[in-house]
Write a protein that holds these residues in place. Structure first.
Motif, PDB file in Angstrom:
ATOM      1  N   ASP A 214       0.828  -1.213   0.000  1.00 33.30           N
ATOM      2  CA  ASP A 214       0.000   0.000   0.000  1.00 33.30           C
ATOM      3  C   ASP A 214       0.859   1.259   0.000  1.00 33.30           C
ATOM      4  O   ASP A 214       0.540   2.239  -0.682  1.00 33.30           O
ATOM      5  N   ASP A 215       1.959   1.230   0.768  1.00 36.22           N
ATOM      6  CA  ASP A 215       2.833   2.407   0.828  1.00 36.22           C
ATOM      7  C   ASP A 215       3.493   2.658  -0.528  1.00 36.22           C
ATOM      8  O   ASP A 215       3.558   3.800  -0.996  1.00 36.22           O
ATOM      9  N   THR A 216       3.951   1.593  -1.183  1.00 32.89           N
ATOM     10  CA  THR A 216       4.567   1.747  -2.511  1.00 32.89           C
ATOM     11  C   THR A 216       3.540   2.222  -3.527  1.00 32.89           C
ATOM     12  O   THR A 216       3.847   3.068  -4.381  1.00 32.89           O
ATOM     13  N   ASN A 217       2.325   1.695  -3.456  1.00 37.71           N
ATOM     14  CA  ASN A 217       1.263   2.143  -4.360  1.00 37.71           C
ATOM     15  C   ASN A 217       0.932   3.614  -4.157  1.00 37.71           C
ATOM     16  O   ASN A 217       0.661   4.341  -5.124  1.00 37.71           O
ATOM     17  N   ARG A 218       0.952   4.031  -2.903  1.00 43.77           N
ATOM     18  CA  ARG A 218       0.658   5.445  -2.623  1.00 43.77           C
ATOM     19  C   ARG A 218       1.730   6.343  -3.223  1.00 43.77           C
ATOM     20  O   ARG A 218       1.433   7.351  -3.867  1.00 43.77           O
ATOM     21  N   LYS A 219       3.002   5.967  -3.040  1.00 42.23           N
ATOM     22  CA  LYS A 219       4.095   6.772  -3.594  1.00 42.23           C
ATOM     23  C   LYS A 219       4.075   6.747  -5.121  1.00 42.23           C
ATOM     24  O   LYS A 219       4.262   7.786  -5.769  1.00 42.23           O
ATOM     25  N   LEU A 220       3.851   5.555  -5.687  1.00 42.98           N
ATOM     26  CA  LEU A 220       3.800   5.446  -7.143  1.00 42.98           C
ATOM     27  C   LEU A 220       2.626   6.227  -7.725  1.00 42.98           C
ATOM     28  O   LEU A 220       2.750   6.876  -8.770  1.00 42.98           O
ATOM     29  N   GLY A 221       1.475   6.183  -7.032  1.00 38.55           N
ATOM     30  CA  GLY A 221       0.319   6.952  -7.491  1.00 38.55           C
ATOM     31  C   GLY A 221       0.584   8.442  -7.476  1.00 38.55           C
ATOM     32  O   GLY A 221       0.166   9.166  -8.387  1.00 38.55           O
ATOM     33  N   ARG A 222       1.295   8.917  -6.438  1.00 41.72           N
ATOM     34  CA  ARG A 222       1.611  10.348  -6.380  1.00 41.72           C
ATOM     35  C   ARG A 222       2.561  10.747  -7.510  1.00 41.72           C
ATOM     36  O   ARG A 222       2.406  11.806  -8.117  1.00 41.72           O
ATOM     37  N   VAL A 223       3.531   9.877  -7.811  1.00 43.04           N
ATOM     38  CA  VAL A 223       4.458  10.163  -8.917  1.00 43.04           C
ATOM     39  C   VAL A 223       3.702  10.237 -10.243  1.00 43.04           C
ATOM     40  O   VAL A 223       3.887  11.178 -11.035  1.00 43.04           O
ATOM     41  N   LEU A 224       2.824   9.253 -10.486  1.00 45.99           N
ATOM     42  CA  LEU A 224       2.089   9.225 -11.752  1.00 45.99           C
ATOM     43  C   LEU A 224       1.126  10.407 -11.866  1.00 45.99           C
ATOM     44  O   LEU A 224       1.003  11.014 -12.936  1.00 45.99           O
ATOM     45  N   ASN A 225       0.447  10.748 -10.771  1.00 44.96           N
ATOM     46  CA  ASN A 225      -0.494  11.881 -10.809  1.00 44.96           C
ATOM     47  C   ASN A 225       0.244  13.199 -11.029  1.00 44.96           C
ATOM     48  O   ASN A 225      -0.222  14.052 -11.799  1.00 44.96           O
ATOM     49  N   THR A 226       1.381  13.358 -10.359  1.00 48.72           N
ATOM     50  CA  THR A 226       2.166  14.585 -10.544  1.00 48.72           C
ATOM     51  C   THR A 226       2.668  14.704 -11.977  1.00 48.72           C
ATOM     52  O   THR A 226       2.593  15.775 -12.594  1.00 48.72           O
ATOM     53  N   ALA A 227       3.170  13.588 -12.527  1.00 52.91           N
ATOM     54  CA  ALA A 227       3.652  13.603 -13.903  1.00 52.91           C
ATOM     55  C   ALA A 227       2.521  13.896 -14.881  1.00 52.91           C
ATOM     56  O   ALA A 227       2.685  14.693 -15.823  1.00 52.91           O
ATOM     57  N   ASN A 228       1.369  13.279 -14.658  1.00 54.37           N
ATOM     58  CA  ASN A 228       0.229  13.493 -15.555  1.00 54.37           C
ATOM     59  C   ASN A 228      -0.241  14.946 -15.525  1.00 54.37           C
ATOM     60  O   ASN A 228      -0.479  15.563 -16.579  1.00 54.37           O
ATOM     61  N   GLU A 229      -0.383  15.512 -14.334  1.00 55.21           N
ATOM     62  CA  GLU A 229      -0.814  16.915 -14.217  1.00 55.21           C
ATOM     63  C   GLU A 229       0.191  17.859 -14.860  1.00 55.21           C
ATOM     64  O   GLU A 229      -0.191  18.811 -15.556  1.00 55.21           O
ATOM     65  N   THR A 230       1.479  17.598 -14.637  1.00 57.22           N
ATOM     66  CA  THR A 230       2.512  18.493 -15.181  1.00 57.22           C
ATOM     67  C   THR A 230       2.562  18.428 -16.702  1.00 57.22           C
ATOM     68  O   THR A 230       2.574  19.456 -17.382  1.00 57.22           O
ATOM     69  N   PHE A 231       2.606  17.206 -17.256  1.00 51.47           N
ATOM     70  CA  PHE A 231       2.670  17.060 -18.707  1.00 51.47           C
ATOM     71  C   PHE A 231       1.401  17.599 -19.369  1.00 51.47           C
ATOM     72  O   PHE A 231       1.465  18.272 -20.405  1.00 51.47           O
ATOM     73  N   ARG A 232       0.263  17.323 -18.774  1.00 51.88           N
ATOM     74  CA  ARG A 232      -1.000  17.782 -19.353  1.00 51.88           C
ATOM     75  C   ARG A 232      -1.066  19.308 -19.380  1.00 51.88           C
ATOM     76  O   ARG A 232      -1.397  19.913 -20.403  1.00 51.88           O
ATOM     77  N   SER A 233      -0.767  19.933 -18.251  1.00 53.43           N
ATOM     78  CA  SER A 233      -0.808  21.393 -18.190  1.00 53.43           C
ATOM     79  C   SER A 233       0.234  22.017 -19.100  1.00 53.43           C
ATOM     80  O   SER A 233       0.003  23.073 -19.706  1.00 53.43           O
ATOM     81  N   PHE A 234       1.384  21.357 -19.247  1.00 57.59           N
ATOM     82  CA  PHE A 234       2.431  21.887 -20.131  1.00 57.59           C
ATOM     83  C   PHE A 234       1.972  21.883 -21.584  1.00 57.59           C
ATOM     84  O   PHE A 234       2.106  22.887 -22.289  1.00 57.59           O
ATOM     85  N   PHE A 235       1.431  20.759 -22.050  1.00 53.24           N
ATOM     86  CA  PHE A 235       1.007  20.673 -23.453  1.00 53.24           C
ATOM     87  C   PHE A 235      -0.148  21.628 -23.743  1.00 53.24           C
ATOM     88  O   PHE A 235      -0.158  22.296 -24.776  1.00 53.24           O
ATOM     89  N   ILE A 236      -1.122  21.691 -22.833  1.00 57.72           N
ATOM     90  CA  ILE A 236      -2.246  22.608 -23.047  1.00 57.72           C
ATOM     91  C   ILE A 236      -1.766  24.054 -23.036  1.00 57.72           C
ATOM     92  O   ILE A 236      -2.139  24.864 -23.895  1.00 57.72           O
ATOM     93  N   GLY A 237      -0.895  24.382 -22.065  1.00 53.39           N
ATOM     94  CA  GLY A 237      -0.380  25.743 -21.987  1.00 53.39           C
ATOM     95  C   GLY A 237       0.453  26.132 -23.192  1.00 53.39           C
ATOM     96  O   GLY A 237       0.323  27.247 -23.719  1.00 53.39           O
ATOM     97  N   GLN A 238       1.303  25.214 -23.670  1.00 55.63           N
ATOM     98  CA  GLN A 238       2.119  25.506 -24.843  1.00 55.63           C
ATOM     99  C   GLN A 238       1.251  25.690 -26.085  1.00 55.63           C
ATOM    100  O   GLN A 238       1.539  26.537 -26.931  1.00 55.63           O
ATOM    101  N   PHE A 239       0.196  24.894 -26.194  1.00 56.64           N
ATOM    102  CA  PHE A 239      -0.695  25.010 -27.352  1.00 56.64           C
ATOM    103  C   PHE A 239      -1.407  26.362 -27.357  1.00 56.64           C
ATOM    104  O   PHE A 239      -1.443  27.060 -28.384  1.00 56.64           O
ATOM    105  N   VAL A 240      -1.964  26.746 -26.212  1.00 53.11           N
ATOM    106  CA  VAL A 240      -2.672  28.035 -26.124  1.00 53.11           C
ATOM    107  C   VAL A 240      -1.698  29.188 -26.336  1.00 53.11           C
ATOM    108  O   VAL A 240      -1.991  30.166 -27.041  1.00 53.11           O
TER     109      VAL A 240
END
Length: 402
Positions: A214-240
């Motif tokens: 559970d602890d590893t899943n929590r850390k891995l989930g935070r890494v994936l969510n942070t990466a997804n939010e950052t990449f998503r906001s970057f691509f949308i922001g660069q496009f606009v």
């Protein structure tokens, strides 16, 4: 020892052996890694295409009869939105080519018409000046050429040149065929991922629950969510930001009555996807093409774009992209430099969100350690309101009463 400690020591020993083997056979490892990456290139390309198109597809899915409970709508939502995302992307590419290619062809046509007269004028000027220097004319007249030797060298050069051209043509055709094949396979893989993304996400979650704690899943989930939010906001922001910058460039050039306004605005907007250096690259190409019409207008365009870049970097970019990427300027420059040196243009584009993800995760870890040690972060200390004089007097009075 506990099983966990035994597994840890086994992993450390395996890692040490692997490092020793790789260091002793580094050339073999690099060649093996290049072969593996070459084989995985279509899959990696498909993952990148799927991630970018997923952003567009999600937008269409939110607006495709969102309140409807019809089974037909639910079943057709994913395929229709996926087809719409591909259709709008193809339409944008065709529009860019329609605007840019004719203008570039026209500019090179002007160059083709202007270069021969300029060469003739330069030649006449040099010959006219040589009349004032008879010594140079005399030296030129005494120069003798060994035409047999020159002919032999020319034939050898021509033969080697033809062979080089043929080998280069074969290499170009082979590289182009490989690139097209990888692109087609990547598109097919991306379509499969997008159509089955809900099932794939669910299955990956089940595997994570089965394999990790559970602890590893929590850390891995935070890494994936942070990466997804950052990449998503970057691509949308660069496009606009690219759309805004290209539009402002087009409007400004129309106001200043500069040539090739549509082409320059499109080039500046498209190249703005590359952080920091992209817009300057588009500006350099546009300035060179405007130079074919008028050097003064090219200078005006460069000055105008430098002012526009300052306005965009200090006002537009922080408002559009904001703090979602959250990477300081010095690290952005470092990410673009290192990413470009390793992987070219794709490295420049992906280096910034990747560095921003690592930067955020490092600060999350820092905040956790500070909270464990009871250290107040400097930002929170600055935000803590200082007690006023009245509150200090009241505190002293209450202390005296006690």
């Amino acid at each position: 020892m506990e099983k966990r400690e035994i597994k840890r020591y086994i992993f450390i020993a395996f890692l040490a052996v692997a490092v020793c083997v790789i260091s002793q056979n580094f050339a073999v490892f690099v060649s093996f890694l290049s072969v593996v990456l070459g084989a995985l290139k279509p899959l990696i390309m498909g993952l990148m295409i799927a991630y970018i198109f997923n952003i567009i597809m999600n937008f269409f899915e939110k607006h495709y009869f969102p309140k409807s409970s019809s089974k037909l709508v639910k079943k057709s939502r994913r395929p229709v939105c996926l087809a719409a995302s591909f259709a709008i992307t193809i339409a944008i590419i065709i529009l860019i080519m329609y605007i840019v290619v004719p203008e570039i062809a026209s500019a090179f046509g002007v160059l083709y018409d202007e270069i021969p007269p300029a060469f003739t004028k330069s030649k006449d000027f040099i010959l006219g000046k040589l009349k004032e220097y008879p010594e140079i004319q005399e030296q030129i007249s005494t120069v003798e050429f060994d035409w047999t030797n020159i002919a032999e060298k020319a034939s050898k050069l021509l033969t080697s040149g033809v062979a080089g051209i043929l080998s280069s043509a074969v290499g170009i055709i082979g590289g182009l065929t490989s690139a097209v094949t990888n692109l087609v396979l990547g598109l097919i893989f991306a379509v499969y991922l997008l159509l089955r993304k809900d099932k794939l996400i669910k299955d990956s979650g089940r595997l994570r629950t089965l394999w990790f704690s559970d602890d590893t899943n929590r850390k891995l989930g935070r890494v994936l969510n942070t990466a997804n939010e950052t990449f998503r906001s970057f691509f949308i922001g660069q496009f606009v930001e690219a759309i805004i910058l290209g539009t402002l460039c087009f409007i400004g050039m129309k106001i200043l009555k500069l040539p090739y306004a549509a082409m320059s605005g499109t080039l500046v907007g498209v190249t703005a996807f590359i952080p920091i250096v992209g817009a300057f690259l588009g500006a350099g190409i546009s300035a060179f093409i405007i130079l074919t019409e008028s050097p003064m207008q090219a200078l005006i365009f460069i000055i105008f774009l430098l002012i526009l870049q300052q306005f965009e970097g200090n006002i537009i970019y922080p408002k559009v992209v904001g703090g979602t990427v959250g990477l300081p300027s010095i690290w952005t420059l470092a990410a673009v430099t290192v990413g470009g040196g390793l992987f070219g243009v794709f490295g420049m584009i992906l280096g910034v969100p990747l560095a921003a993800t690592l930067y955020k995760l490092a600060f999350f870890k820092l905040e956790e350690k500070e909270s464990e040690l009871g250290i107040t972060p400097p930002d929170e200390e600055e935000k803590t309101p200082k007690p006023s004089k009245k509150s200090k007097k009241a505190a002293k009075a209450s202390a005296k009463k006690k």
